[in-house]
Design an enzyme around this catalytic site. Structure first.
Site, PDB file in Angstrom:
ATOM      1  N   TYR A  16     -26.458  24.488  -2.859  1.00 17.01           N
ATOM      2  CA  TYR A  16     -27.810  24.754  -3.360  1.00 17.01           C
ATOM      3  C   TYR A  16     -27.851  24.501  -4.862  1.00 17.01           C
ATOM      4  O   TYR A  16     -27.119  25.128  -5.631  1.00 17.01           O
ATOM      5  CB  TYR A  16     -28.255  26.189  -3.052  1.00 17.01           C
ATOM      6  CG  TYR A  16     -29.544  26.526  -3.763  1.00 17.01           C
ATOM      7  CD1 TYR A  16     -30.752  25.976  -3.330  1.00 17.01           C
ATOM      8  CD2 TYR A  16     -29.556  27.319  -4.900  1.00 17.01           C
ATOM      9  CE1 TYR A  16     -31.926  26.226  -4.008  1.00 17.01           C
ATOM     10  CE2 TYR A  16     -30.733  27.577  -5.587  1.00 17.01           C
ATOM     11  CZ  TYR A  16     -31.915  27.028  -5.131  1.00 17.01           C
ATOM     12  OH  TYR A  16     -33.079  27.273  -5.810  1.00 17.01           O
TER      13      TYR A  16
ATOM     14  N   GLU B 277     -30.533  23.420  -8.328  1.00 18.12           N
ATOM     15  CA  GLU B 277     -31.909  23.326  -8.833  1.00 18.12           C
ATOM     16  C   GLU B 277     -31.923  22.799 -10.266  1.00 18.12           C
ATOM     17  O   GLU B 277     -30.906  22.820 -10.958  1.00 18.12           O
ATOM     18  CB  GLU B 277     -32.592  24.694  -8.747  1.00 18.12           C
ATOM     19  CG  GLU B 277     -31.877  25.766  -9.555  1.00 18.12           C
ATOM     20  CD  GLU B 277     -32.505  27.152  -9.385  1.00 18.12           C
ATOM     21  OE1 GLU B 277     -32.544  27.641  -8.250  1.00 18.12           O
ATOM     22  OE2 GLU B 277     -32.944  27.725 -10.397  1.00 18.12           O
TER      23      GLU B 277
END
Ligand SMILES: *[C@@H]1O[C@H](CO)[C@@H](O)[C@H](O)[C@H]1NC(C)=O
Ligand SMILES: *[C@@H]1O[C@H](CO)[C@@H](O)[C@H](O)[C@H]1NC(C)=O
Ligand SMILES: *[C@@H]1O[C@H](CO)[C@@H](O)[C@H](O)[C@H]1NC(C)=O
Length: 312
Positions: free
Chosen positions: A111, A113
């Site tokens: 994950y 970002e």
């Protein structure tokens, strides 16, 4: 010209037009003066992907949130391409010009970002930027630091240091954020620094006692402009001051006009469910004055009254 035609009636429309022009000009100056502040915002846009922004209701709300800001620091942009941001820019561009600056994808696991700055390119420019060199791997998403110009003679530039902490390391990351402050203020010889973002600096992630012992609280000169107790979360069931803006530097603080969360569900009359499709956070915003410039407002009102009385 036929003789006997009175001169006076011919002159009235001219005078009228001139006066009307003056009134319009005064109103325009007043309006410009009214939006004189420069607004810097930070928003955890909760897993922002292209799939999410192409939903019309989400896009409309996001565009309205973005349009309030001269510089917006978006967090949780989850996109390995530029498409999400380009899509938003295309929707935003209609009347004003915007530009953007993004970090690479950051994170320790699969994950990841980005931080993305979206800014009014007719009002501000990026002077320089860098990704903080996190040699000890303290940050899950190390700050992507940028220096922007400001339309102010008092403060020609400001450094922005965004951070989205990971909830389990809030205290460690926020203390390391002081090192980022030292690094950037030395590098660019600029002490006017705004640290901002979803710090997770409340509730289960950071006890009050811990919060008050942070370096950014105990060292002099840091001004936490989003106060403790201000709810930055959308859910009615939560009340946490996760999102923060911390200002450093005399120039910055002299220009501080206001700082607040932006309760977009209330402003746009969204239900909690509708708002949560956009984000579980409110944006946080700080307004900087450009300082005294042009004609003071009371002179403008006098000018306006004068013009109006001339019309009557
Ligand atoms: C911005 O994102 C693009 C696409 O993911 C990437 O190639 C680029 O390196 C990023 N910019 C910076 C400054 O990291
Ligand atoms: C980051 O810091 C390490 C250790 O000081 C150094 O070896 C490395 O070259 C630095 N990286 C960048 C991109 O500056
Ligand atoms: C959140 O809690 C603070 C006290 O910590 C209180 O002052 C504030 O009114 C609460 N806000 C909401 C929206 O419930």
């Amino acid at each position: 010209m036929p003789s006997g035609q009175p001169v006076f009636p011919r002159r009235v429309p001219d005078a009228y037009i001139a006066m009307r022009g003056l009134v319009v000009a005064s109103l325009l100056i007043l309006l410009v003066g009214g939006t004189d502040a420069f607004r810097i915002c930070a928003f955890n846009a909760h897993r922002l992907t292209l799939t999410k922004v192409i939903k019309e209701s989400v896009m409309d709300t996001l565009v309205q949130i973005l349009a309030r800001c001269d510089i917006m620091v978006l967090q949780e942009v989850v996109d390995s391409s530029q498409n999400t941001v380009l899509f938003l820019l295309q929707k935003l561009q209609s009347s004003k010009s915007y530009s953007f600056l993004n970090s690479s994808l950051l994170g320790r696991s699969t994950y990841k970002e980005k931080y993305v700055y979206i800014y009014r390119s007719d009002k501000t420019q990026v002077l320089n930027f860098y990704q903080y060199n996190d040699t000890e791997d303290i940050f899950a998403r190390e700050p992507f630091v940028a220096q922007f110009t400001l339309p102010s003679k008092i403060l020609p530039s400001v450094v922005l240091v965004p951070l989205h902490t990971t909830p389990k390391d809030v205290e460690k990351e926020l203390n390391a954020l002081y090192d980022v402050f030292l690094d950037v203020s030395q590098r660019w010889q600029n002490e006017n620094v705004i640290l901002l973002g979803d710090f997770n600096a409340d509730c289960a992630s950071l006890a009050k006692k811990r919060l008050n012992s942070l370096l950014l609280r105990t060292k002099a000169g840091f001004h936490w402009v989003i106060p403790d107790g201000e709810d930055t979360t959308v859910r009615a069931s939560t009340n946490c001051t996760y999102d923060r803006i911390v200002m450093h530097g005399q120039g910055c603080q002299k220009l501080l006009k206001a700082a607040a969360t932006f309760d977009f569900p209330r402003r746009f009359q969204l239900t909690e469910e509708e708002a949560l499709r956009v984000s579980d956070h409110y944006p946080v915003e700080v307004e900087l004055n450009k300082a005294a410039q042009g004609i003071p407002p009371h002179c403008l009102s006098t000018l306006l009254l004068l013009s109006l009385s001339q019309l009557g």
